[in-house]
Enzyme design. Structure first.
Site, PDB file in Angstrom:
ATOM      1  N   LYS A   1     128.758  94.453  45.318  1.00  0.00           N
ATOM      2  CA  LYS A   1     129.807  95.473  45.306  1.00  0.00           C
ATOM      3  C   LYS A   1     130.121  96.043  46.681  1.00  0.00           C
ATOM      4  CE  LYS A   1     129.452  97.064  40.518  1.00  0.00           C
ATOM      5  NZ  LYS A   1     129.366  98.252  39.631  1.00  0.00           N
TER       6      LYS A   1
ATOM      7  N   GLY B   1     122.858 103.755  43.988  1.00  0.00           N
ATOM      8  CA  GLY B   1     123.468 102.447  44.223  1.00  0.00           C
ATOM      9  C   GLY B   1     124.984 102.483  44.138  1.00  0.00           C
ATOM     10  N   GLY B   2     125.584 101.283  44.019  1.00  0.00           N
ATOM     11  CA  GLY B   2     127.040 101.167  44.002  1.00  0.00           C
ATOM     12  C   GLY B   2     127.693 101.912  42.859  1.00  0.00           C
TER      13      GLY B   2
ATOM     14  N   GLY C   1     120.089 107.983  40.694  1.00  0.00           N
ATOM     15  CA  GLY C   1     120.409 106.687  41.274  1.00  0.00           C
ATOM     16  C   GLY C   1     121.362 106.827  42.444  1.00  0.00           C
TER      17      GLY C   1
ATOM     18  N   THR D   1     129.791  92.288  40.340  1.00  0.00           N
ATOM     19  CA  THR D   1     128.621  93.044  39.906  1.00  0.00           C
ATOM     20  C   THR D   1     127.498  92.868  40.920  1.00  0.00           C
ATOM     21  OG1 THR D   1     127.180  93.470  38.001  1.00  0.00           O
ATOM     22  CG2 THR D   1     127.734  91.167  38.443  1.00  0.00           C
TER      23      THR D   1
ATOM     24  N   ASP E   1     135.097 101.522  38.260  1.00  0.00           N
ATOM     25  CA  ASP E   1     133.917 102.156  37.668  1.00  0.00           C
ATOM     26  C   ASP E   1     134.132 103.641  37.395  1.00  0.00           C
ATOM     27  OD1 ASP E   1     132.245  99.962  37.433  1.00  0.00           O
ATOM     28  OD2 ASP E   1     131.355 100.211  39.417  1.00  0.00           O
TER      29      ASP E   1
ATOM     30  N   LYS F   1     128.192  91.132  30.152  1.00  0.00           N
ATOM     31  CA  LYS F   1     128.961  91.211  28.916  1.00  0.00           C
ATOM     32  C   LYS F   1     130.467  91.083  29.172  1.00  0.00           C
ATOM     33  CE  LYS F   1     125.557  94.343  26.786  1.00  0.00           C
ATOM     34  NZ  LYS F   1     124.900  93.340  25.938  1.00  0.00           N
TER      35      LYS F   1
END
Length: 285
Positions: free
Chosen positions: A67, A131-132, A129, A63, A104, A16
């Site tokens: 990352k 992740g990055g 989670g 993205t 982020d 987006k």
């Protein structure tokens, strides 16, 4: 030629970011563009090499799945990105130096600021989670004095992440399956406390398995936050509201982190006077 920035990833069609940055560029009347560029893992180094030579390129957002992979290919990292070990924004300094940053954390915290400005007896967050994005979220929360319970499929990986980002913190690592089944745990009085539940994983995203979380694990008064943006209205958020919890959707973090990146790329803050109402309508239409 027109100056431009872009977002890179694999896949990239779902992003987006072009709609967000394009909306702000149009509102400000800038002579600039924001694009999406598909970059596979084996093409990442070549992409950066070609962009270094382009005087009109102002940088890129990064993205999945780049990352962390992009870090060794950059000239330097800002402090936040260095701590997190992941980059979501690359900008050009002095015409040749590629600098990695991570917006982020700032984007994630933006909708929480009014709550975090208050004094609390205790602050805790259950983050799902590893992740990055989770790395940035854990770092941002730890800086705000939040004790994190980090849940992943591999608790050892979750423990290592916590120890790397905030080794002095009293955080906990658990298996994500722990939250899937109901509990009869009796929470104590939460008056004066701040409790947060965060889905920082791809679970619940279109095309991904559902997120299994039983809300008996959520302390009374918790805020429930899902960073997934496709769909914006996830089953996790629907279930949270049905259980009476306040919710925050993934567009809040996405728009917040994009605003920081936009100013880095184009040297001007994006127009957000309407609280992003028009932009949100565009993104969900």
């Amino acid at each position: 030629m027109t100056e431009y920035a872009e977002v890179i990833g694999d896949p990239i069609a779902q992003s987006k970011s072009p709609a967000i940055h394009g909306y702000w560029i149009g509102k400000l009347g800038l002579d600039a563009e924001y694009r999406a560029c598909h970059v596979a893992a084996d093409g990442l180094a070549g992409y950066l090499s070609s962009r270094r030579e382009d005087p009109y390129w102002r940088g890129c957002n990064v993205t999945m799945p780049h990352k962390q992979a992009i870090v060794p290919l950059l000239d330097r990292l800002e402090i936040g990105a260095e701590l997190i070990g992941a980059v979501n924004t690359v900008t050009v300094r002095r015409g040749e130096m590629l600098v990695g940053s991570n917006t982020d954390g700032a984007g994630f915290l933006e909708p929480l600021r009014p709550m975090l400005e208050k004094e609390h007896l205790f602050r805790t967050a259950r983050v799902l989670g590893t992740g990055g994005a989770a790395r940035a979220i854990v770092a941002a929360l730890a800086e705000q004095g939040v004790v994190v319970v980090l849940a992943g499929r591999d608790p050892a990986k979750a423990r290592a992440l916590l120890d790397e980002i905030d080794p002095e913190g009293e955080h906990h690592a658990v298996d994500i399956a722990h939250f899937a089944e109901a509990t009869d745990f009796a929470f104590d009085d939460r008056e004066g406390c701040f409790d947060l539940i965060v889905n920082a994983s791809p679970l619940g995203m279109a095309g991904q398995p559902p997120l299994r979380f039983d809300f008996t694990h959520a302390p009374p008064g918790s805020v429930v936050y899902d960073i997934v943006t496709h769909p914006v209205e996830t089953e996790f958020l629907k279930q949270a509201r049905a259980a009476g919890f306040r919710t925050i959707d993934g567009l809040s973090m996405l728009i917040g982190q994009a605003a920081v990146a936009f100013e880095k790329f184009f040297g001007v803050a994006p127009p957000r006077e309407d609280g992003d109402a028009e932009l949100r309508a565009l993104l969900t239409s």
